[in-house]
Design an enzyme around this catalytic site. Structure first.
Site, PDB file in Angstrom:
ATOM      1  N   LYS A  82     -39.639  36.265  39.329  1.00 50.16           N
ATOM      2  CA  LYS A  82     -40.249  35.459  40.393  1.00 50.16           C
ATOM      3  C   LYS A  82     -39.279  34.342  40.730  1.00 50.16           C
ATOM      4  CE  LYS A  82     -44.366  35.337  42.527  1.00 50.16           C
ATOM      5  NZ  LYS A  82     -45.168  36.498  42.958  1.00 50.16           N
ATOM      6  N   GLY A 182     -61.118  32.505  50.291  1.00 51.63           N
ATOM      7  CA  GLY A 182     -59.798  32.627  50.896  1.00 51.63           C
ATOM      8  C   GLY A 182     -59.712  33.805  51.841  1.00 51.63           C
ATOM      9  N   GLY A 184     -57.120  34.441  53.864  1.00 56.49           N
ATOM     10  CA  GLY A 184     -55.740  34.433  54.307  1.00 56.49           C
ATOM     11  C   GLY A 184     -55.170  35.830  54.354  1.00 56.49           C
ATOM     12  N   LYS A 185     -53.927  35.961  53.896  1.00 57.11           N
ATOM     13  CA  LYS A 185     -53.194  37.226  53.987  1.00 57.11           C
ATOM     14  C   LYS A 185     -54.001  38.413  53.442  1.00 57.11           C
ATOM     15  CE  LYS A 185     -48.410  35.515  53.544  1.00 57.11           C
ATOM     16  NZ  LYS A 185     -47.207  35.594  52.705  1.00 57.11           N
ATOM     17  N   VAL A 186     -54.555  38.253  52.239  1.00 60.46           N
ATOM     18  CA  VAL A 186     -55.235  39.356  51.569  1.00 60.46           C
ATOM     19  C   VAL A 186     -56.727  39.372  51.882  1.00 60.46           C
ATOM     20  CG1 VAL A 186     -55.831  40.336  49.307  1.00 60.46           C
ATOM     21  CG2 VAL A 186     -53.530  39.430  49.714  1.00 60.46           C
ATOM     22  N   GLY A 187     -57.350  38.198  51.874  1.00 58.81           N
ATOM     23  CA  GLY A 187     -58.792  38.113  52.033  1.00 58.81           C
ATOM     24  C   GLY A 187     -59.309  38.733  53.313  1.00 58.81           C
TER      25      GLY A 187
END
Length: 359
Positions: A82, A182, A184-187
């Site tokens: 990472k 959330g 966002g991108k995934v939610g």
């Protein structure tokens, strides 16, 4: 060689930690490589305004270790790594900074492949790729896989289906209420899968744009004020899909859901939370198992991206979740412990094969 404390004792088990700085562009980054036992380390780059260098280092060490377990459990021939860029992505991100970062990634000669994470996006990876070969998560136009959130959400949904089968006897969320923290991108993708499956979705987000997206795109989603309101509402499944630490000593006692299954990384504030969830009769599906669809998607990019091939592999998260729940029951441990054991076993057994001499 591992990473060592100043007194010489091995501290984290990481193979390598690289501090990167380019004063001209303002780049300050840290790359953490936890393990290359299964192959080159793969993990995204987080661009975040940490309070201190110590906080940035702590995050990259935790996240890179998590990626090693995630990649192992996903069946990938990749290790765990990472990176974090210390700064405000809105204020500090620039083409020159991202390309400087790409130079540092290239300097590792393929020991680490990067991708998107919090604060970095597909166009950013396109810029980074102008300086390094070792980057995934690029746009389709540039030979990449595009937005990895697509298969991340698909994998979360598959794991959630397995959890539903384990808890209620049917691999479907139809008739169940799922609370998403959330959008966002995934939610937002996860919400779509759940609604198609017949679930009722309750959600919250701190971003007004995400809430407006829900009102416009899916007015059937019930929006609540905050996470506290979400976890204390009448939900069957809680899906944390924002930042880590969602399951802590304050939230778990208030949680009414029977199942926790979400896309956020590092959901457990500390290891004892997993045991607390088990004692409270709440089934927790390990986050790094559920959200592996994204890394499966970008990993496929390394060999020449094929969406259907990657989606088929991400669909396998359903069977892996089943296997972990079976192992947890057989050994009398929380699913998080069973998942760790399975990942560690694969890293040890398959990683050992590299010691076999090939002339």
């Amino acid at each position: 060689m591992g990473v060592f404390d100043t007194d010489g004792s091995e501290a984290t088990g990481h193979e390598q930690v690289v501090f990167c700085q380019d004063r001209a562009t303002g780049l300050k980054a840290i790359i953490g490589i936890y393990s290359t036992a299964l192959g080159p380390a793969l993990g995204g780059t987080r661009f975040y305004p940490y309070e201190s260098e110590e906080a940035a280092l702590a995050d990259v060490l935790k996240l890179s270790r998590g990626m090693a377990y995630k990649n192992a459990l996903a069946g990938l021939d990749l290790g765990g790594g990472k990176a974090v860029i210390w700064g405000d992505p809105v204020r500090d991100k620039s083409e020159a900074l991202l390309r400087a970062y790409g130079r540092f990634v290239e300097s590792l000669r393929g020991r680490y492949y990067t991708a998107c994470d919090v604060g970095t996006y597909v166009p950013d990876m396109d810029v980074v790729s102008r300086e390094t070969r070792y980057v995934t998560g690029r746009s389709v136009q540039n030979g990449g896989a595009g937005d990895s959130s697509v298969l991340t959400a698909w994998g979360v949904f598959q794991g959630m289906r397995a959890a539903a089968e384990h808890t209620w006897g049917s691999p479907s969320l139809s008739g169940r209420t799922v609370g998403i923290a959330g959008l966002g991108k995934v939610g937002k993708y996860l919400a779509g899968h759940l609604l198609t499956d017949g679930a009722t979705v309750v959600a919250t987000d701190v971003n007004p744009l995400a809430l407006e997206w829900a009102r416009t795109t899916h007015p059937e989603i019930e929006l609540v004020a905050d996470t506290q309101a979400l976890i204390t509402s009448d939900i069957d499944v809680y899906a944390p899909c924002a930042l880590g630490g969602a399951l802590n000593d304050d939230t778990v006692p208030a949680l009414r859901a029977r199942v926790v299954a979400g896309g956020a990384n590092n959901q457990l504030a500390h290891p004892g939370i997993g045991k607390r969830l088990q004692d409270d009769g709440i089934l927790y599906i390990p986050d790094y198992l559920l959200n592996a669809g994204g890394v499966i998607q970008v990993a496929d990019e390394i060999q020449g991206f094929d969406f259907e091939r990657a989606k088929l592999r991400a669909t396998g998260i359903f069977d892996t979740t089943r296997r972990i729940l079976q192992l947890a029951g057989d050994e009398g441990v929380p699913p998080a412990v069973a998942a760790d054991r399975l990942a560690e076993r694969r890293m040890a057994e398959v990683g050992r094969l590299r010691s076999i001499y090939l002339s």
